[in-house]
Design a protein around this motif. Structure first.
Motif, PDB file in Angstrom:
ATOM      1  N   ALA A 101     -51.443  38.365  53.886  1.00 57.53           N
ATOM      2  CA  ALA A 101     -52.756  38.996  53.927  1.00 57.53           C
ATOM      3  C   ALA A 101     -52.834  40.197  53.001  1.00 57.53           C
ATOM      4  O   ALA A 101     -51.989  41.075  53.037  1.00 57.53           O
ATOM      5  N   GLY A 102     -53.839  40.213  52.155  1.00 59.83           N
ATOM      6  CA  GLY A 102     -54.080  41.365  51.304  1.00 59.83           C
ATOM      7  C   GLY A 102     -53.330  41.393  49.990  1.00 59.83           C
ATOM      8  O   GLY A 102     -53.693  42.140  49.109  1.00 59.83           O
ATOM      9  N   VAL A 103     -52.302  40.582  49.832  1.00 61.99           N
ATOM     10  CA  VAL A 103     -51.523  40.573  48.594  1.00 61.99           C
ATOM     11  C   VAL A 103     -51.284  39.122  48.183  1.00 61.99           C
ATOM     12  O   VAL A 103     -50.700  38.346  48.931  1.00 61.99           O
ATOM     13  N   ASP A 149     -55.772  42.269  47.321  1.00 61.44           N
ATOM     14  CA  ASP A 149     -56.994  41.533  47.617  1.00 61.44           C
ATOM     15  C   ASP A 149     -57.552  41.913  48.979  1.00 61.44           C
ATOM     16  O   ASP A 149     -57.539  41.136  49.927  1.00 61.44           O
ATOM     17  N   GLU A 150     -58.015  43.143  49.083  1.00 55.74           N
ATOM     18  CA  GLU A 150     -58.670  43.646  50.291  1.00 55.74           C
ATOM     19  C   GLU A 150     -59.999  44.275  49.874  1.00 55.74           C
ATOM     20  O   GLU A 150     -60.171  45.495  49.909  1.00 55.74           O
ATOM     21  N   PRO A 151     -60.971  43.452  49.438  1.00 54.78           N
ATOM     22  CA  PRO A 151     -62.219  44.013  48.911  1.00 54.78           C
ATOM     23  C   PRO A 151     -63.006  44.838  49.925  1.00 54.78           C
ATOM     24  O   PRO A 151     -63.703  45.782  49.545  1.00 54.78           O
ATOM     25  N   ALA A 152     -62.908  44.524  51.206  1.00 55.10           N
ATOM     26  CA  ALA A 152     -63.662  45.270  52.214  1.00 55.10           C
ATOM     27  C   ALA A 152     -63.252  46.739  52.253  1.00 55.10           C
ATOM     28  O   ALA A 152     -64.080  47.617  52.505  1.00 55.10           O
ATOM     29  N   ALA A 173     -57.805  49.992  49.490  1.00 56.21           N
ATOM     30  CA  ALA A 173     -57.227  51.263  49.937  1.00 56.21           C
ATOM     31  C   ALA A 173     -55.840  50.995  50.522  1.00 56.21           C
ATOM     32  O   ALA A 173     -55.611  49.981  51.174  1.00 56.21           O
ATOM     33  N   MET A 174     -54.916  51.892  50.291  1.00 55.86           N
ATOM     34  CA  MET A 174     -53.545  51.724  50.777  1.00 55.86           C
ATOM     35  C   MET A 174     -53.457  52.044  52.259  1.00 55.86           C
ATOM     36  O   MET A 174     -52.984  53.102  52.669  1.00 55.86           O
ATOM     37  N   THR A 175     -53.952  51.122  53.060  1.00 53.07           N
ATOM     38  CA  THR A 175     -53.836  51.235  54.510  1.00 53.07           C
ATOM     39  C   THR A 175     -52.401  50.895  54.900  1.00 53.07           C
ATOM     40  O   THR A 175     -51.663  50.304  54.101  1.00 53.07           O
ATOM     41  N   PRO A 176     -51.991  51.244  56.100  1.00 47.14           N
ATOM     42  CA  PRO A 176     -50.638  50.859  56.522  1.00 47.14           C
ATOM     43  C   PRO A 176     -50.397  49.345  56.421  1.00 47.14           C
ATOM     44  O   PRO A 176     -49.320  48.914  56.014  1.00 47.14           O
ATOM     45  N   LEU A 219     -50.108  48.424  52.627  1.00 43.02           N
ATOM     46  CA  LEU A 219     -48.855  48.963  52.095  1.00 43.02           C
ATOM     47  C   LEU A 219     -47.663  48.145  52.585  1.00 43.02           C
ATOM     48  O   LEU A 219     -46.755  47.833  51.815  1.00 43.02           O
ATOM     49  N   GLY A 220     -47.685  47.754  53.860  1.00 44.33           N
ATOM     50  CA  GLY A 220     -46.616  46.917  54.393  1.00 44.33           C
ATOM     51  C   GLY A 220     -46.579  45.553  53.719  1.00 44.33           C
ATOM     52  O   GLY A 220     -45.502  45.048  53.375  1.00 44.33           O
ATOM     53  N   ALA A 221     -47.756  44.953  53.501  1.00 44.65           N
ATOM     54  CA  ALA A 221     -47.826  43.658  52.827  1.00 44.65           C
ATOM     55  C   ALA A 221     -47.323  43.769  51.387  1.00 44.65           C
ATOM     56  O   ALA A 221     -46.622  42.882  50.889  1.00 44.65           O
ATOM     57  N   LEU A 222     -47.662  44.870  50.716  1.00 44.13           N
ATOM     58  CA  LEU A 222     -47.200  45.079  49.343  1.00 44.13           C
ATOM     59  C   LEU A 222     -45.678  45.246  49.302  1.00 44.13           C
ATOM     60  O   LEU A 222     -45.005  44.664  48.452  1.00 44.13           O
ATOM     61  N   ALA A 223     -45.133  46.002  50.231  1.00 43.67           N
ATOM     62  CA  ALA A 223     -43.678  46.197  50.284  1.00 43.67           C
ATOM     63  C   ALA A 223     -42.964  44.866  50.519  1.00 43.67           C
ATOM     64  O   ALA A 223     -41.946  44.576  49.870  1.00 43.67           O
TER      65      ALA A 223
END
Length: 64
Positions: free
Chosen positions: A2-4, A18-21, A25-28, A31-35
């Motif tokens: 989700a989101g990446v 990919d979080e257009p809503a 923004a770097m929400t927790p 950020l976790g999905a990116l990591a």
């Protein structure tokens, strides 16, 4: 994930936020999905190159 979104182009890993809503923004959660995505991309090939991007030009500073 989700989101990446993940893709590869040869030795280059491409991570797309990919979080257009939330305007990516770097929400927790993001950020976790990116990591996790970075870990997956580099886990088997530590010398792999990667780039992250946010398509569409919707960045938070554009909305302030």
């Amino acid at each position: 994930m989700a989101g990446v979104k993940q893709a590869r182009d040869g030795a280059v890993g491409i991570l797309t936020l990919d979080e257009p809503a939330s305007l990516n923004a770097m929400t927790p959660d993001l950020l976790g999905a990116l990591a996790l995505a970075v870990g997956e991309m580099t886990g088997t090939r530590p010398s792999a190159r990667w780039c992250s991007r946010a398509p569409g030009g919707d960045f938070a500073q554009d909305r302030i």
